[in-house]
Scaffold this motif. Structure first.
Motif, mmCIF file in Angstrom:
data_model
loop_
_atom_site.group_PDB
_atom_site.id
_atom_site.type_symbol
_atom_site.label_atom_id
_atom_site.label_comp_id
_atom_site.label_asym_id
_atom_site.label_seq_id
_atom_site.Cartn_x
_atom_site.Cartn_y
_atom_site.Cartn_z
ATOM 1 N N TYR A 12 0.855 -1.187 0.000
ATOM 2 C CA TYR A 12 0.000 0.000 0.000
ATOM 3 C C TYR A 12 0.892 1.239 0.000
ATOM 4 O O TYR A 12 1.640 1.471 0.946
ATOM 5 C CB TYR A 12 -0.910 0.008 1.225
ATOM 6 N N ALA A 13 0.789 2.033 -1.064
ATOM 7 C CA ALA A 13 1.656 3.200 -1.176
ATOM 8 C C ALA A 13 0.974 4.307 -1.969
ATOM 9 O O ALA A 13 0.133 4.046 -2.820
ATOM 10 C CB ALA A 13 2.961 2.814 -1.864
ATOM 11 N N SER A 14 1.374 5.528 -1.654
ATOM 12 C CA SER A 14 0.974 6.684 -2.447
ATOM 13 C C SER A 14 2.228 7.517 -2.687
ATOM 14 O O SER A 14 3.227 7.372 -1.978
ATOM 15 C CB SER A 14 -0.086 7.520 -1.719
ATOM 16 N N VAL A 15 2.150 8.380 -3.688
ATOM 17 C CA VAL A 15 3.242 9.302 -3.967
ATOM 18 C C VAL A 15 2.640 10.694 -4.081
ATOM 19 O O VAL A 15 1.688 10.910 -4.839
ATOM 20 C CB VAL A 15 3.973 8.943 -5.282
ATOM 21 N N ALA A 123 -2.782 -0.498 7.736
ATOM 22 C CA ALA A 123 -1.754 -0.358 8.772
ATOM 23 C C ALA A 123 -0.351 -0.288 8.170
ATOM 24 O O ALA A 123 0.561 0.284 8.773
ATOM 25 C CB ALA A 123 -1.851 -1.511 9.763
ATOM 26 N N THR A 124 -0.166 -0.853 6.971
ATOM 27 C CA THR A 124 1.151 -0.872 6.345
ATOM 28 C C THR A 124 1.293 0.182 5.240
ATOM 29 O O THR A 124 2.208 0.103 4.416
ATOM 30 C CB THR A 124 1.458 -2.271 5.750
ATOM 31 N N GLN A 125 0.408 1.182 5.236
ATOM 32 C CA GLN A 125 0.456 2.233 4.218
ATOM 33 C C GLN A 125 1.769 3.012 4.301
ATOM 34 O O GLN A 125 2.219 3.384 5.383
ATOM 35 C CB GLN A 125 -0.723 3.193 4.407
ATOM 36 N N THR A 126 2.361 3.275 3.143
ATOM 37 C CA THR A 126 3.547 4.120 3.023
ATOM 38 C C THR A 126 3.202 5.266 2.082
ATOM 39 O O THR A 126 2.650 5.040 1.012
ATOM 40 C CB THR A 126 4.737 3.325 2.440
ATOM 41 N N ASN A 127 3.544 6.487 2.489
ATOM 42 C CA ASN A 127 3.297 7.655 1.657
ATOM 43 C C ASN A 127 4.631 8.332 1.352
ATOM 44 O O ASN A 127 5.293 8.837 2.255
ATOM 45 C CB ASN A 127 2.337 8.626 2.351
ATOM 46 N N MET A 128 5.017 8.289 0.089
ATOM 47 C CA MET A 128 6.237 8.963 -0.364
ATOM 48 C C MET A 128 5.906 10.433 -0.621
ATOM 49 O O MET A 128 4.857 10.744 -1.186
ATOM 50 C CB MET A 128 6.760 8.334 -1.659
ATOM 51 N N VAL A 129 6.811 11.316 -0.204
ATOM 52 C CA VAL A 129 6.612 12.746 -0.391
ATOM 53 C C VAL A 129 7.869 13.320 -1.039
ATOM 54 O O VAL A 129 8.977 13.151 -0.518
ATOM 55 C CB VAL A 129 6.336 13.464 0.951
ATOM 56 N N HIS A 130 7.678 13.990 -2.178
ATOM 57 C CA HIS A 130 8.772 14.651 -2.893
ATOM 58 C C HIS A 130 8.443 16.141 -2.937
ATOM 59 O O HIS A 130 7.330 16.519 -3.319
ATOM 60 C CB HIS A 130 8.907 14.129 -4.315
#
Length: 153
Positions: A12-15, A123-130
């Protein structure tokens, strides 16, 4: 064996891309979220049937996405909250790209990003931020429950 494990534990990820355009004094923001994750989150939050890819009422879907993003993505520049204006979204392969902007934004020295997109669902969500300011790019990764990143320029 690896494929089988991946199927049991999806990623689970967002950018989120944040870019300051000094010439226009604009902050341009784009968020990439997997379509099914965003759709299921909106369905659960608003208790409605929803199809982001083929909406019966696109304006209504845009309203739900805009409201959700405004609750879960907050940008503060030099100590001041920046109101983001939702422009729209597009579907690209298996993801939704949402676009936001803010006008009359001077070049910031400090950027704080609160990003807890999809944390309530995964619970395992990762959010990348640039973040790109003055040609300088900084990136960070926010793993649930960490939701705030601060970057200096």
């Amino acid at each position: 064996m690896t494929l089988w494990l991946t199927a049991l534990h999806p990623f689970y990820a967002s950018v989120t891309e944040i870019s300051h355009d000094a010439g226009k004094k604009e902050l341009q923001v784009s968020c990439r979220i997997f379509t099914d994750d965003l759709e299921n989150t909106l369905k659960a939050q608003y208790k409605i049937p929803l199809d982001i890819t083929h909406p019966a009422n696109r304006k209504q879907v845009e309203g739900y996405i805009s409201a959700y993003l405004s609750q879960h993505l907050v940008i503060t520049l030099d100590g001041k909250n920046v109101p983001l204006h939702f422009i729209g979204y597009k579907i690209e392969e298996d993801a939704v790209w949402s676009f936001l902007e803010a006008e009359n934004v001077p070049t910031p020295k400090k950027v704080q990003v609160k990003n807890n997109l999809l944390y309530e669902r995964h619970a395992t969500q990762t959010n990348m931020v640039h973040v790109l300011v003055g040609g300088e790019r900084k990136s960070t990764k926010l793993d649930n429950p960490k939701e705030v990143a601060v970057m200096g320029f």
